[in-house]
Write a protein that holds these residues in place. Structure first.
Motif, PDB file in Angstrom:
ATOM      1  N   ARG A   1      10.673   8.799  -8.638  1.00  0.00           N
ATOM      2  CA  ARG A   1      11.509   8.537  -7.406  1.00  0.00           C
ATOM      3  C   ARG A   1      11.528   7.060  -6.905  1.00  0.00           C
ATOM      4  O   ARG A   1      12.481   6.782  -6.464  1.00  0.00           O
ATOM      5  N   ILE A   2      10.203   6.302  -7.338  1.00  0.00           N
ATOM      6  CA  ILE A   2      10.344   4.990  -6.762  1.00  0.00           C
ATOM      7  C   ILE A   2      11.367   4.182  -7.735  1.00  0.00           C
ATOM      8  O   ILE A   2      11.999   3.332  -7.172  1.00  0.00           O
ATOM      9  N   LEU A   3      11.203   4.471  -8.863  1.00  0.00           N
ATOM     10  CA  LEU A   3      12.123   3.591  -9.857  1.00  0.00           C
ATOM     11  C   LEU A   3      13.651   3.917  -9.725  1.00  0.00           C
ATOM     12  O   LEU A   3      14.331   3.100  -9.939  1.00  0.00           O
TER      13      LEU A   3
ATOM     14  N   ALA B   1       2.092   6.777  -6.806  1.00  0.00           N
ATOM     15  CA  ALA B   1       1.107   7.572  -7.345  1.00  0.00           C
ATOM     16  C   ALA B   1       1.354   9.075  -7.136  1.00  0.00           C
ATOM     17  O   ALA B   1       0.995   9.781  -8.192  1.00  0.00           O
ATOM     18  N   LEU B   2       2.068   9.240  -6.070  1.00  0.00           N
ATOM     19  CA  LEU B   2       2.658  10.445  -5.974  1.00  0.00           C
ATOM     20  C   LEU B   2       3.964  10.927  -6.799  1.00  0.00           C
ATOM     21  O   LEU B   2       3.496  12.010  -7.465  1.00  0.00           O
TER      22      LEU B   2
ATOM     23  N   ARG C   1       0.793  -1.251   0.038  1.00  0.00           N
ATOM     24  CA  ARG C   1       0.034   0.059   0.282  1.00  0.00           C
ATOM     25  C   ARG C   1       0.825   1.326   0.064  1.00  0.00           C
ATOM     26  O   ARG C   1       0.568   2.271  -0.788  1.00  0.00           O
ATOM     27  N   ALA C   2       2.027   1.098   0.637  1.00  0.00           N
ATOM     28  CA  ALA C   2       2.724   2.437   0.833  1.00  0.00           C
ATOM     29  C   ALA C   2       3.372   2.856  -0.497  1.00  0.00           C
ATOM     30  O   ALA C   2       3.505   3.631  -1.052  1.00  0.00           O
TER      31      ALA C   2
END
Length: 92
Positions: free
Chosen positions: A85-87, A80-81, A73-74
Motif C-alpha cells: 500500500r505504501i508503494l 511494516a504493516l 517513523r510513520a
C-alpha cells in the motif's frame, strides 16, 4: 568715508557673517546628532528583530527535524504493516 570707517564696516559685516555661519553650523551639527541618534535607535531595533527572527528560524528548523523523524517513523511503521500500500497508493 575714511579707511577706519571702511575697516569697521568690513569687520561688522564679517562679524554678522560669522554669527550666521556659526549658527548654521550649530544647527546642522545638532540635526546630524539627532539623526545619528535616530539611526542608532533604528539599527538597534533592526538587530533585535534579526535576533528574534534567528531564534524563530532555529525553532522552525528543530520542529522540521522532529517532523521529518516522525514522518520517517510513520513510513517505517506503515511499511511494516503493508508495504504494498505504501508503494502504490489506492484510489478510493
Amino acid at each position: 568715508m575714511n579707511t577706519s570707517t571702511l575697516i569697521l564696516n568690513a569687520f561688522g559685516i564679517v562679524g554678522i557673517l560669522a554669527t550666521v555661519i556659526g549658527g548654521y553650523v550649530v544647527v546642522r551639527a545638532s540635526k546630524e546628532a539627532k539623526t545619528a541618534e535616530v539611526w542608532k535607535g533604528e539599527a538597534e531595533a533592526q538587530k533585535a528583530r534579526a535576533d528574534r527572527l534567528q531564534e524563530d528560524l532555529a525553532e522552525i528548523k528543530e520542529r522540521l527535524k522532529r517532523l521529518e523523524a516522525e514522518h520517517a517513523r510513520a513510513i517505517a511503521l506503515l511499511t511494516a504493516l503493508d508495504p504494498a500500500r505504501i508503494l502504490r497508493p489506492t484510489t478510493d
